[in-house]
Design a protein around this motif. Structure first.
Motif, PDB file in Angstrom:
ATOM      1  N   THR A 317       0.801  -1.219   0.000  1.00 49.87           N
ATOM      2  CA  THR A 317       0.000   0.000   0.000  1.00 49.87           C
ATOM      3  C   THR A 317       0.835   1.271   0.000  1.00 49.87           C
ATOM      4  OG1 THR A 317      -0.116  -0.089   2.426  1.00 49.87           O
ATOM      5  CG2 THR A 317      -1.885  -1.153   1.181  1.00 49.87           C
ATOM      6  N   GLY A 318       2.111   1.185   0.318  1.00 52.11           N
ATOM      7  CA  GLY A 318       2.949   2.384   0.373  1.00 52.11           C
ATOM      8  C   GLY A 318       4.378   2.058   0.011  1.00 52.11           C
ATOM      9  N   ARG A 319       5.211   3.075   0.049  1.00 51.01           N
ATOM     10  CA  ARG A 319       6.617   2.887  -0.262  1.00 51.01           C
ATOM     11  C   ARG A 319       7.345   2.261   0.917  1.00 51.01           C
ATOM     12  NH1 ARG A 319       8.496   5.606  -4.826  1.00 51.01           N
ATOM     13  NH2 ARG A 319      10.310   4.276  -4.457  1.00 51.01           N
ATOM     14  N   LEU A 320       8.336   1.456   0.607  1.00 54.74           N
ATOM     15  CA  LEU A 320       9.192   0.818   1.601  1.00 54.74           C
ATOM     16  C   LEU A 320      10.550   1.508   1.600  1.00 54.74           C
ATOM     17  CD1 LEU A 320       8.354  -2.906   0.765  1.00 54.74           C
ATOM     18  CD2 LEU A 320       7.382  -1.503   2.588  1.00 54.74           C
ATOM     19  N   PRO A 321      11.384   1.250   2.605  1.00 54.90           N
ATOM     20  CA  PRO A 321      12.740   1.814   2.585  1.00 54.90           C
ATOM     21  C   PRO A 321      13.469   1.461   1.290  1.00 54.90           C
ATOM     22  CG  PRO A 321      12.277   0.883   4.741  1.00 54.90           C
ATOM     23  CD  PRO A 321      11.116   0.525   3.866  1.00 54.90           C
ATOM     24  N   ASP A 322      14.306   2.369   0.835  1.00 52.21           N
ATOM     25  CA  ASP A 322      14.972   2.201  -0.456  1.00 52.21           C
ATOM     26  C   ASP A 322      15.722   0.883  -0.558  1.00 52.21           C
ATOM     27  OD1 ASP A 322      13.992   4.631  -1.191  1.00 52.21           O
ATOM     28  OD2 ASP A 322      15.840   5.748  -0.785  1.00 52.21           O
ATOM     29  N   ALA A 323      16.507   0.551   0.490  1.00 52.16           N
ATOM     30  CA  ALA A 323      17.303  -0.683   0.441  1.00 52.16           C
ATOM     31  C   ALA A 323      16.414  -1.913   0.331  1.00 52.16           C
ATOM     32  CB  ALA A 323      18.188  -0.783   1.681  1.00 52.16           C
ATOM     33  N   VAL A 324      15.252  -1.883   0.986  1.00 51.77           N
ATOM     34  CA  VAL A 324      14.323  -3.023   0.928  1.00 51.77           C
ATOM     35  C   VAL A 324      13.738  -3.155  -0.477  1.00 51.77           C
ATOM     36  CG1 VAL A 324      12.171  -3.966   1.835  1.00 51.77           C
ATOM     37  CG2 VAL A 324      13.790  -2.833   3.371  1.00 51.77           C
ATOM     38  N   GLU A 325      13.316  -2.041  -1.047  1.00 48.62           N
ATOM     39  CA  GLU A 325      12.732  -2.099  -2.392  1.00 48.62           C
ATOM     40  C   GLU A 325      13.746  -2.572  -3.420  1.00 48.62           C
ATOM     41  OE1 GLU A 325       9.072   1.094  -2.443  1.00 48.62           O
ATOM     42  OE2 GLU A 325      10.987   1.700  -3.320  1.00 48.62           O
ATOM     43  N   VAL A 326      14.964  -2.082  -3.330  1.00 46.21           N
ATOM     44  CA  VAL A 326      15.987  -2.478  -4.293  1.00 46.21           C
ATOM     45  C   VAL A 326      16.288  -3.968  -4.160  1.00 46.21           C
ATOM     46  CG1 VAL A 326      18.404  -2.194  -4.943  1.00 46.21           C
ATOM     47  CG2 VAL A 326      17.003  -0.189  -4.466  1.00 46.21           C
ATOM     48  N   THR A 327      16.446  -4.428  -2.923  1.00 47.66           N
ATOM     49  CA  THR A 327      16.753  -5.849  -2.713  1.00 47.66           C
ATOM     50  C   THR A 327      15.622  -6.737  -3.209  1.00 47.66           C
ATOM     51  OG1 THR A 327      18.105  -5.295  -0.783  1.00 47.66           O
ATOM     52  CG2 THR A 327      17.353  -7.572  -0.979  1.00 47.66           C
ATOM     53  N   ALA A 328      14.391  -6.396  -2.848  1.00 53.08           N
ATOM     54  CA  ALA A 328      13.245  -7.199  -3.278  1.00 53.08           C
ATOM     55  C   ALA A 328      13.120  -7.201  -4.801  1.00 53.08           C
ATOM     56  CB  ALA A 328      11.967  -6.664  -2.639  1.00 53.08           C
ATOM     57  N   TYR A 329      13.359  -6.054  -5.432  1.00 51.70           N
ATOM     58  CA  TYR A 329      13.264  -5.973  -6.890  1.00 51.70           C
ATOM     59  C   TYR A 329      14.252  -6.925  -7.552  1.00 51.70           C
ATOM     60  CZ  TYR A 329      13.936  -4.162 -11.604  1.00 51.70           C
ATOM     61  OH  TYR A 329      14.071  -4.060 -12.962  1.00 51.70           O
ATOM     62  N   PHE A 330      15.503  -6.894  -7.118  1.00 50.19           N
ATOM     63  CA  PHE A 330      16.501  -7.747  -7.753  1.00 50.19           C
ATOM     64  C   PHE A 330      16.312  -9.217  -7.394  1.00 50.19           C
ATOM     65  CE2 PHE A 330      18.759  -3.668  -8.252  1.00 50.19           C
ATOM     66  CZ  PHE A 330      19.033  -3.753  -9.612  1.00 50.19           C
ATOM     67  N   VAL A 331      15.674  -9.498  -6.255  1.00 50.16           N
ATOM     68  CA  VAL A 331      15.305 -10.883  -5.954  1.00 50.16           C
ATOM     69  C   VAL A 331      14.321 -11.387  -7.003  1.00 50.16           C
ATOM     70  CG1 VAL A 331      13.980 -12.322  -4.356  1.00 50.16           C
ATOM     71  CG2 VAL A 331      15.792 -10.852  -3.490  1.00 50.16           C
ATOM     72  N   VAL A 332      13.324 -10.581  -7.306  1.00 46.50           N
ATOM     73  CA  VAL A 332      12.336 -10.978  -8.318  1.00 46.50           C
ATOM     74  C   VAL A 332      12.998 -11.131  -9.687  1.00 46.50           C
ATOM     75  CG1 VAL A 332      10.238 -10.260  -9.519  1.00 46.50           C
ATOM     76  CG2 VAL A 332      10.437  -9.922  -7.052  1.00 46.50           C
ATOM     77  N   VAL A 333      13.860 -10.186 -10.043  1.00 47.61           N
ATOM     78  CA  VAL A 333      14.545 -10.256 -11.342  1.00 47.61           C
ATOM     79  C   VAL A 333      15.350 -11.544 -11.452  1.00 47.61           C
ATOM     80  CG1 VAL A 333      16.348  -9.210 -12.754  1.00 47.61           C
ATOM     81  CG2 VAL A 333      14.633  -7.758 -11.659  1.00 47.61           C
ATOM     82  N   GLU A 334      16.142 -11.852 -10.417  1.00 42.48           N
ATOM     83  CA  GLU A 334      16.987 -13.049 -10.463  1.00 42.48           C
ATOM     84  C   GLU A 334      16.138 -14.318 -10.443  1.00 42.48           C
ATOM     85  OE1 GLU A 334      20.256 -15.308 -10.859  1.00 42.48           O
ATOM     86  OE2 GLU A 334      20.256 -13.105 -10.869  1.00 42.48           O
ATOM     87  N   THR A 380      22.939 -18.333  -4.644  1.00 47.08           N
ATOM     88  CA  THR A 380      23.892 -17.932  -3.602  1.00 47.08           C
ATOM     89  C   THR A 380      24.051 -16.417  -3.572  1.00 47.08           C
ATOM     90  OG1 THR A 380      25.090 -20.025  -3.854  1.00 47.08           O
ATOM     91  CG2 THR A 380      26.236 -18.211  -2.760  1.00 47.08           C
ATOM     92  N   GLY A 381      24.217 -15.810  -4.741  1.00 46.12           N
ATOM     93  CA  GLY A 381      24.309 -14.358  -4.794  1.00 46.12           C
ATOM     94  C   GLY A 381      23.031 -13.693  -4.327  1.00 46.12           C
ATOM     95  N   LEU A 382      21.887 -14.307  -4.636  1.00 49.36           N
ATOM     96  CA  LEU A 382      20.611 -13.775  -4.179  1.00 49.36           C
ATOM     97  C   LEU A 382      20.531 -13.799  -2.660  1.00 49.36           C
ATOM     98  CD1 LEU A 382      17.200 -14.591  -5.790  1.00 49.36           C
ATOM     99  CD2 LEU A 382      17.461 -14.821  -3.339  1.00 49.36           C
ATOM    100  N   ALA A 383      20.964 -14.916  -2.058  1.00 49.77           N
ATOM    101  CA  ALA A 383      20.958 -15.019  -0.595  1.00 49.77           C
ATOM    102  C   ALA A 383      21.909 -14.008   0.037  1.00 49.77           C
ATOM    103  CB  ALA A 383      21.334 -16.440  -0.172  1.00 49.77           C
ATOM    104  N   ASP A 384      23.060 -13.787  -0.589  1.00 44.00           N
ATOM    105  CA  ASP A 384      24.001 -12.781  -0.070  1.00 44.00           C
ATOM    106  C   ASP A 384      23.398 -11.383  -0.129  1.00 44.00           C
ATOM    107  OD1 ASP A 384      25.847 -14.754   0.402  1.00 44.00           O
ATOM    108  OD2 ASP A 384      26.946 -14.433  -1.477  1.00 44.00           O
ATOM    109  N   ARG A 385      22.686 -11.084  -1.207  1.00 41.98           N
ATOM    110  CA  ARG A 385      22.064  -9.763  -1.336  1.00 41.98           C
ATOM    111  C   ARG A 385      21.012  -9.558  -0.244  1.00 41.98           C
ATOM    112  NH1 ARG A 385      21.262  -6.089  -5.549  1.00 41.98           N
ATOM    113  NH2 ARG A 385      22.278  -7.467  -7.062  1.00 41.98           N
ATOM    114  N   VAL A 386      20.226 -10.595   0.028  1.00 46.00           N
ATOM    115  CA  VAL A 386      19.194 -10.489   1.068  1.00 46.00           C
ATOM    116  C   VAL A 386      19.827 -10.390   2.454  1.00 46.00           C
ATOM    117  CG1 VAL A 386      17.245 -11.685   2.141  1.00 46.00           C
ATOM    118  CG2 VAL A 386      17.471 -11.665  -0.343  1.00 46.00           C
ATOM    119  N   ALA A 387      20.884 -11.150   2.678  1.00 38.90           N
ATOM    120  CA  ALA A 387      21.553 -11.109   3.980  1.00 38.90           C
ATOM    121  C   ALA A 387      22.141  -9.741   4.266  1.00 38.90           C
ATOM    122  CB  ALA A 387      22.645 -12.177   4.038  1.00 38.90           C
ATOM    123  N   ALA A 388      22.510  -8.993   3.235  1.00 40.43           N
ATOM    124  CA  ALA A 388      23.094  -7.665   3.430  1.00 40.43           C
ATOM    125  C   ALA A 388      22.121  -6.703   4.084  1.00 40.43           C
ATOM    126  CB  ALA A 388      23.572  -7.094   2.101  1.00 40.43           C
TER     127      ALA A 388
END
Length: 413
Positions: A317-334, A380-388
């Protein structure tokens, strides 16, 4: 297997143990402990006396501070000395001050539990352990010496047949003394390690600082990605658009079918292809739609370009913190890239929602399953990105499918 400490050395064969350096290392360790302990007693008494005498002038507080911080020096010396009887290095439990200067260093040390543990160890060493070290060293040195020089003192008072066997017992006494000396040195070092080793509170403090540093790095990387995206979008992309338009205008000035028209048409097509590739590159660096319209719109854009049909259920329903949105976006892309390349799926689904201060993101597909991070599928790279960003990743992909990738990311402000 190499012997790591004095206690392990006691399990060696007697001939090997007695010919090794462990008894002498242990003797040096205990001798040093006795000397340091006795010296510490006099140093602490002097500092306390100086603090009492100078307290009238206020500067006596420095004497009390020096008394408290004396444990830091003794602890550092003890960690260095322990290498004589323990080859496993004892890590430094202290953290770096947050700011330069003596005041910052003092405040940092006085707030650490490691400082007070080192002070406690210093007091125990000075009041008890150093005297036990001295007693063991004295017994190990005096008894063989008495046996060796006993005939000199007993000359003329007893027969030669008694003096010679007494002197001959010296090597036996030295061999026997090597065992209690090494045993006490090993036990002494084990006690020091138990008192001086970093505790969970020290590790937690370092972990907090590490987490903060990682968060700062994530933010810095994100700022840099946005800068690159902006430069590509406003610079190279606009120039390619202008180039394509200029080539189109030039094509209008040429006769159809002429060699020049053919070359200009080919150049315009090449510019369009380059522009398309650049747009894909910009989307991979940092999509503009994510910055302008948020995660839901960006995921919808990715799903629209995916080679596999994707069902969306985005309850954001609203915007999320920038780091969360970027991480979630690239999770979906990968994840969708993996679906297209490896799963042989006919359909995929992406769902997302915020519950309990965490973003829950699921990517499903009806493919053949068997996804394995060890096979280089990008998981593995996806998990590292989320762990960050302190998130977690769970994967369910049995052979035959379906595959479910579940990601949770803290998204509280």
């Amino acid at each position: 297997m190499p012997v790591r400490n004095a206690l392990e050395a006691l399990t060696m064969r007697p001939t090997r143990f007695l010919l090794s350096s462990w008894p002498w290392r242990s003797l040096a360790y205990l001798t040093g402990g006795a000397l340091i302990g006795i010296t510490t007693i006099f140093a602490v008494l002097f500092l306390l006396a100086a603090g009492v005498v100078l307290s009238v002038l206020v500067i006596g507080v420095a004497g009390y501070l020096a008394t408290v911080l004396s444990g830091v020096a003794v602890g550092r010396l003890e960690r260095w000395r322990m290498r004589l009887v323990d080859r496993d290095e004892l890590p430094n439990p202290h953290r770096h001050p947050g700011a330069p200067g003596l005041r910052a260093w003092l405040m940092c040390r006085l707030r650490e539990q490691a400082t007070w543990r080192e002070l406690g160890y210093t007091m125990i060493s000075a009041l008890m352990l150093c005297w036990m070290d001295a007693a063991v060293v004295y017994a190990a040195a005096v008894v063989p010496t008495m046996l060796l020089f006993g005939p000199v003192y007993l000359y003329g008072e007893t027969s030669l047949w008694i003096m010679i066997p007494v002197a001959a017992c010296t090597p036996v006494a030295l061999a026997v003394a090597a065992y209690p000396v090494t045993a006490w040195a090993g036990a002494r070092a084990a006690m020091a390690r138990a008192l001086l080793a970093p505790r969970s509170d020290d590790s937690d403090a370092k972990l907090v600082e590490l987490s903060r540093s990682r968060a700062r790095l994530v933010d810095a990387f994100e700022v840099e990605r946005r800068r690159i995206e902006r430069d590509l979008h406003d610079g190279a992309q606009q120039r390619l658009v202008a180039l394509s338009m200029q080539l189109g205008l030039a094509r209008l000035e040429l006769a159809d079918g002429s060699p020049a028209a053919t070359q200009v048409t080919a150049a315009q097509q090449l510019a369009k292809e380059t522009l398309a590739e650049l747009r894909e590159l910009i989307r991979g660096v940092h999509p503009k739609v994510l910055t302008d319209r948020g995660l839901a719109a960006a995921v919808g854009d990715v799903a629209g370009h995916a080679p596999v049909p994707v069902d969306l259920d985005l309850r954001l329903t609203g915007r999320l913190p920038d780091a969360v949105e970027v991480t979630a976006y690239f999770v979906v892309v990968e994840a969708l890239a993996n679906v297209a390349k490896h799963s042989e799926a006919t359909r995929a689904a992406v769902s997302a929602g915020v519950r309990g201060g965490r973003l829950h993101l699921d990517v499903r597909d009806d493919g053949r399953g068997g996804a394995d991070p060890e096979r280089g599928t990008g998981l593995t790279g996806l998990a590292d990105r989320v762990a960050a960003v302190d998130g977690t990743v769970a994967l369910s992909s049995p052979p035959g499918g379906p595959t479910l990738l579940h990601v949770e990311i803290p998204c509280a402000s």
